[in-house]
Structures are given as C-alpha cells and as structure tokens.
Design a protein around this motif. Structure first.
Motif, mmCIF file in Angstrom:
data_model
loop_
_atom_site.group_PDB
_atom_site.id
_atom_site.type_symbol
_atom_site.label_atom_id
_atom_site.label_comp_id
_atom_site.label_asym_id
_atom_site.label_seq_id
_atom_site.Cartn_x
_atom_site.Cartn_y
_atom_site.Cartn_z
ATOM 1 N N ASN A 96 0.815 -1.219 0.000
ATOM 2 C CA ASN A 96 0.000 0.000 0.000
ATOM 3 C C ASN A 96 0.854 1.277 0.000
ATOM 4 N N ASN A 97 2.151 1.146 -0.253
ATOM 5 C CA ASN A 97 3.051 2.308 -0.255
ATOM 6 C C ASN A 97 2.959 3.101 1.050
ATOM 7 N N THR A 98 2.812 2.388 2.162
ATOM 8 C CA THR A 98 2.527 3.037 3.451
ATOM 9 C C THR A 98 3.574 2.691 4.498
ATOM 10 N N MET A 99 3.923 3.699 5.329
ATOM 11 C CA MET A 99 4.775 3.468 6.484
ATOM 12 C C MET A 99 4.170 4.160 7.701
ATOM 13 N N VAL A 100 4.443 3.578 8.859
ATOM 14 C CA VAL A 100 3.992 4.136 10.133
ATOM 15 C C VAL A 100 5.216 4.542 10.936
ATOM 16 N N GLY A 101 5.275 5.835 11.333
ATOM 17 C CA GLY A 101 6.407 6.336 12.098
ATOM 18 C C GLY A 101 6.050 6.549 13.561
ATOM 19 N N LEU A 102 6.965 6.159 14.454
ATOM 20 C CA LEU A 102 6.772 6.312 15.903
ATOM 21 C C LEU A 102 8.059 6.840 16.521
ATOM 22 N N ASN A 103 7.900 7.777 17.468
ATOM 23 C CA ASN A 103 9.073 8.319 18.145
ATOM 24 C C ASN A 103 8.649 8.931 19.481
ATOM 25 N N VAL A 104 9.611 9.040 20.392
ATOM 26 C CA VAL A 104 9.397 9.696 21.683
ATOM 27 C C VAL A 104 10.502 10.731 21.860
ATOM 28 N N ARG A 105 10.074 11.954 22.123
ATOM 29 C CA ARG A 105 11.038 13.057 22.242
ATOM 30 C C ARG A 105 12.014 12.822 23.400
ATOM 31 N N HIS A 106 13.299 13.080 23.111
ATOM 32 C CA HIS A 106 14.381 12.969 24.102
ATOM 33 C C HIS A 106 14.620 11.522 24.552
ATOM 34 N N LYS A 107 14.151 10.559 23.758
ATOM 35 C CA LYS A 107 14.385 9.156 24.108
ATOM 36 C C LYS A 107 14.785 8.372 22.864
ATOM 37 N N ASN A 108 15.742 7.482 23.029
ATOM 38 C CA ASN A 108 16.116 6.546 21.960
ATOM 39 C C ASN A 108 15.602 5.173 22.365
ATOM 40 N N ILE A 109 14.488 4.778 21.801
ATOM 41 C CA ILE A 109 13.795 3.561 22.228
ATOM 42 C C ILE A 109 14.265 2.372 21.398
ATOM 43 N N SER A 110 14.895 1.397 22.053
ATOM 44 C CA SER A 110 15.306 0.163 21.390
ATOM 45 C C SER A 110 15.454 -0.931 22.435
ATOM 46 N N GLY A 111 15.424 -2.182 22.012
ATOM 47 C CA GLY A 111 15.600 -3.317 22.912
ATOM 48 C C GLY A 111 14.481 -3.491 23.917
ATOM 49 N N LEU A 112 13.260 -3.147 23.538
ATOM 50 C CA LEU A 112 12.121 -3.266 24.455
ATOM 51 C C LEU A 112 11.802 -4.733 24.765
ATOM 52 N N ARG A 113 11.502 -5.022 26.025
ATOM 53 C CA ARG A 113 11.025 -6.353 26.378
ATOM 54 C C ARG A 113 9.525 -6.464 26.143
ATOM 55 N N GLU A 114 8.820 -5.357 26.392
ATOM 56 C CA GLU A 114 7.403 -5.277 26.016
ATOM 57 C C GLU A 114 7.341 -4.630 24.635
ATOM 58 N N ARG A 115 6.930 -5.382 23.675
ATOM 59 C CA ARG A 115 7.038 -4.927 22.289
ATOM 60 C C ARG A 115 5.945 -3.939 21.894
ATOM 61 N N VAL A 116 6.295 -3.124 20.906
ATOM 62 C CA VAL A 116 5.319 -2.238 20.269
ATOM 63 C C VAL A 116 4.577 -3.062 19.221
ATOM 64 N N ASN A 117 3.247 -3.050 19.257
ATOM 65 C CA ASN A 117 2.447 -3.820 18.302
ATOM 66 C C ASN A 117 1.711 -2.876 17.348
ATOM 67 N N ILE A 118 1.981 -3.042 16.063
ATOM 68 C CA ILE A 118 1.366 -2.208 15.024
ATOM 69 C C ILE A 118 0.527 -3.119 14.136
ATOM 70 N N THR A 119 -0.778 -2.956 14.196
ATOM 71 C CA THR A 119 -1.682 -3.787 13.398
ATOM 72 C C THR A 119 -2.220 -2.982 12.221
ATOM 73 N N MET A 120 -2.077 -3.542 11.026
ATOM 74 C CA MET A 120 -2.536 -2.879 9.806
ATOM 75 C C MET A 120 -3.546 -3.755 9.078
ATOM 76 N N ILE A 121 -4.555 -3.117 8.500
ATOM 77 C CA ILE A 121 -5.554 -3.826 7.715
ATOM 78 C C ILE A 121 -4.993 -4.110 6.325
ATOM 79 N N LEU A 122 -5.184 -5.346 5.855
ATOM 80 C CA LEU A 122 -4.756 -5.730 4.513
ATOM 81 C C LEU A 122 -5.987 -5.722 3.607
ATOM 82 N N ASN A 123 -6.101 -4.691 2.802
ATOM 83 C CA ASN A 123 -7.290 -4.559 1.956
ATOM 84 C C ASN A 123 -7.007 -4.846 0.486
ATOM 85 N N ILE A 124 -5.802 -5.322 0.184
ATOM 86 C CA ILE A 124 -5.453 -5.718 -1.172
ATOM 87 C C ILE A 124 -5.028 -7.172 -1.136
ATOM 88 N N GLY A 125 -5.532 -7.966 -2.080
ATOM 89 C CA GLY A 125 -5.246 -9.394 -2.093
ATOM 90 C C GLY A 125 -3.754 -9.695 -2.219
#
Length: 459
Positions: A96-125
C-alpha cells in the motif's frame, strides 16, 4: 518527514492531530504515570484511545516506554504515490506504499522487552508467491530491515501485526513466499540428483567427442562440446558450494564463488553461440565460411566471461563470498556466490536476458524452418516419423539454447512452487538432454554417411 525534527519544532501542551494528503499524524504529551497507549488511524485521521471509523492502523505502545511530561509521543502514517516509490532504494514492494512512524522526544527507544504492536488492515489481495514481512527503514543502508520485528500473520487473515522492540518508521514489505521445509528438501534432492546425472552425462559426451575422429571434425559438435565443458565447470562448482560455504575458509569460498560465476557466464555465452551457429545454418545457409571460426567462437565464449569476472574482482573483490538464499534459514541455504545485488542482477540476469531474447528469435526461425519442411514430403517417410523427428529436433534446440532457464524471467523472480519444480528438473537435467542430443546427432551423421557410401557404391 523526520519525526525527531518535528518534535523539536512543535511545542505540544496536550495533543495535536493533523492531516494532509498522504499524511496523518498525532502528537501527545503524557500527563502523569504512563501506563501504555493505543493510537488508531484512518486515511484522514489519527487519535488515541478512541474507535475511529474505518481505522486501518492500530498501534499499542507498552508501559515500558516510560514517557513523561517532557517526552512527547509522535505518530504518523505516510503514503507515497506509486511513481515515487522507486526512490526509496528498496528492492521489494511496500504494501500500500505506506509506512507508520513512531518516536518519543528525548528518548532513543530500542531493545524493548514489552514490544510495540502495530496492526494494519490488509485490503489488497496477496497472491501465493508473496507474503507480507514487517520491516523498518534503515537509513544507514537506505533499505528495509526486519531486525527486531516479528511478523504475526497467517494466509487468509485480513490484518497483520508487526511486533517490534524499537521505534522508527515501520512498513509491510511484500517478499517472496518461503518454501515449506518439505518442498525445500525435495527440490534440494532434485537439484543434486539432476546435476550429478548431468555431470556424468556431460563427461561421457566429452569422452565420445575425444575418441571419435569424425565427430571432432564437425563444427556443430565442437560447439556442443564447448557448451558441455561450460556446464561441467558449472556443476563442479555448484554441487560442493553449500559444503564450502558452511566452512570457515574465506579464500576457498571466494574461489568457488568466482568460478561459479565464471562458469555460469560461460554457459550463457555458449548458449548464445549455439544460437548464432543456428542462425548461420538456417538463415544465411550459403557463404557461411568464417576464417578461424572456432577460434573466434572460443574467444567470445570463454573470453567475455573472463573479462566480466575480472572487472568485478578489480572493482569490488567483496562482491564474491558467502551468500544466503533464504534469510529466514541462513545456515542451511548458504552457498558461495555473488553477494553484491547490483553485480548479480547486471552480470547474471542482465546477461541472460539478452541471451534469452536472441535465442528465442533463433528458436522461432528454427520452428519456421521445420514447418516449411513439411511442405516437401520426404520419400519413404511417414507423417508420424517426420512429426516425431521434428519434435525431437525442437526439444534438442530448446535444450542447446537454454530456453528452460527463461522460466525465471517469465516469473520476474517469483516462481510458484510447481514452477520451481519444473525449473529445477529441466535445468538440472540439461546435461543429460545435451548428451541425448549429442548421441542422436552422431547416429544421424553416421547413418547419413552410410547412405551416401551405399549410393556411391550402387552407382
């Protein structure tokens, strides 16, 4: 848009929602203790903790982010027009030529034990040769990377969840569907058995040529044998390539990769020269004498591949080495081959593409010649015998010109499972087919010589 720059420029008291063509974003400054957060987005809206109509993205941020009043959370959904996607530098198609961007000001977020979950609808076969893969955009390589992300999706689902341990720009990349373990094992056995049989058949072909003086005098047979030698080299360097890649010897793997590339290019070259020789026999027919013909063919067939490989080594020696066929199973699918994507595309797919187009034209001329011969009935030859002979002739020419290799071109690099089986069977047994063609051609020439001698005796 760079989310870090946006966070520095915008001062947020509570939350901000904005929408533009191809872009929606949401900025929020947490108040009090951060216990996680949900963000939803549609084509023209983004908002936290609410049920947005026609939402196509749902993001769940974990408590572990520990965002406070000084940490503004940024979310955006970007969509590119089709014409601009080629500028990303990535080799696969972004869903879908789409990207989702996430960020937190003044923080470099990596190595999370509780993961970030991004759910996207698939509307193209999604067709059976492709599967979605969760990735993020890696600015250091200017390409997509799946490190730190899990893809939660099964065929038939209308949504996909990307579970990642860091924050950046995420997307869903359409990649080639991985083979099942069973299919991969069967195809490996087919390749090994086919290539081994071909290697034996090709060695026998060369021995027949060496021990038969009359065959050695035939120019067509000389060209066939050069193609056979190129395929022998290809099989000799392909069969042990996986074993060598599993070892730690960098020098040996470099040698195997380099000569595997050379023998592959030599095979393509001699396939093209087979097509050129057919052109002389079928199209020109008369006045086809060329001084030192075989020497000139040998210089092209063996020399051009040597020049290409030498240039690659001079420009980038690291272009050869350990290459993984399936990144999801790197240990069992590694061979010694070309590691540079551009070199591989230009010097293998590009070269073969030109050879394939030329040889397809030569095959078309051969078919036209065979069809035209049907208008002239041969005395004592039945329609069935002539049809059988013509079929064998066309199959033999198909093998010599390497047309079955074209399966990978017609699939644009993504063969279905049946297509992979067909590709492995036909191409791994190419040496056997050349041996059969060589033997049949030898018998035909002996038969023609016997008939000629008999006619001269009777006269």
């Amino acid at each position: 848009m760079d989310l870090e720059d946006l966070l520095e420029e915008v001062d947020v008291d509570d939350n901000v929602n904005m929408a533009y063509p191809h872009l929606v974003f949401h900025l929020q400054k947490p108040n009090g203790v951060f216990n996680g957060m949900t963000i939803q987005a549609s084509e023209n809206e983004a908002s936290p903790n609410s049920n947005i109509p026609n939402a196509i993205v749902n993001v769940q941020l974990p408590k572990e982010l520990d965002a406070g009043p000084d940490n503004t959370i940024a979310f955006c959904r970007l969509t590119w027009p089709e014409t601009n996607m080629a500028t990303s530098g990535a080799s696969n198609q972004l869903y879908n030529n789409t990207m989702v961007g996430l960020n937190v000001r003044h923080k470099n977020i990596s190595g999370l034990r509780e993961r970030v979950n991004i759910t996207m609808i698939l509307n193209i076969g999604i067709n059976e040769t492709r599967v979605p893969s969760c990735v993020f955009y890696d600015v250091t390589t200017n390409d997509y990377n799946s490190s730190g992300c899990l893809t939660l999706w099964e065929r038939g689902q209308d949504n996909i969840t990307c579970s990642c341990d860091h924050l950046t720009y995420f997307g869903v990349l359409m990649v080639s569907a991985p083979l099942s373990d069973k299919d991969q094992e069967i195809l490996t056995y087919i390749s090994w058995i086919g290539c081994t049989l071909s290697l034996i058949a090709l060695v026998v072909t060369v021995l027949i040529f060496i021990t038969n003086r009359k065959i050695r005098e035939d120019v067509s047979m000389k060209i066939h044998v050069n193609l056979a030698v190129a395929l022998i080299l290809l099989n000799i360097h392909f069969l042990p390539s996986h074993t060598v890649a599993a070892q730690s010897s960098t020098g040996l793997c470099l040698y195997m990769a380099l000569f595997l590339h050379y023998s592959l290019l030599a095979t393509f070259s001699w396939m093209a020269l087979e097509g050129f020789h057919i052109y002389l026999l079928i199209v020109k027919v008369f006045n086809i004498y060329i001084k030192k013909y075989m020497l000139k063919l040998a210089l092209v067939g063996w020399g051009i591949p040597a020049i290409i490989v030498s240039l690659v080594v001079i420009i980038d020696r690291d272009a050869y080495g350990r290459f993984t066929l399936d990144k999801s199973n790197p240990n069992n699918t590694a061979i010694c081959y070309i590691t540079n994507k551009i070199v591989k595309v230009v010097t293998t797919m590009g070269v073969f593409g030109l050879v394939f187009i030329f040889n397809m034209i030569m095959f078309g001329l051969t078919v036209r010649r065979v069809v035209s011969l049907h208008h002239s009935k041969e005395c004592g030859t039945s329609d069935f015998d002539r049809a059988k002979r013509d079929i064998f002739t066309l199959l033999g020419v198909t093998t010599l010109l390497g047309l079955p290799w074209g399966l990978i071109l017609f699939s644009f690099g993504n063969l279905t499972v049946p297509g992979l089986y067909l590709f492995c069977i036909l191409n791994s047994l190419q040496g056997v087919f050349i041996f059969l063609w060589f033997v049949m051609s030898s018998r035909k020439k002996r038969k023609s010589a016997t008939v000629s001698v008999t006619q001269n005796t009777n006269s």
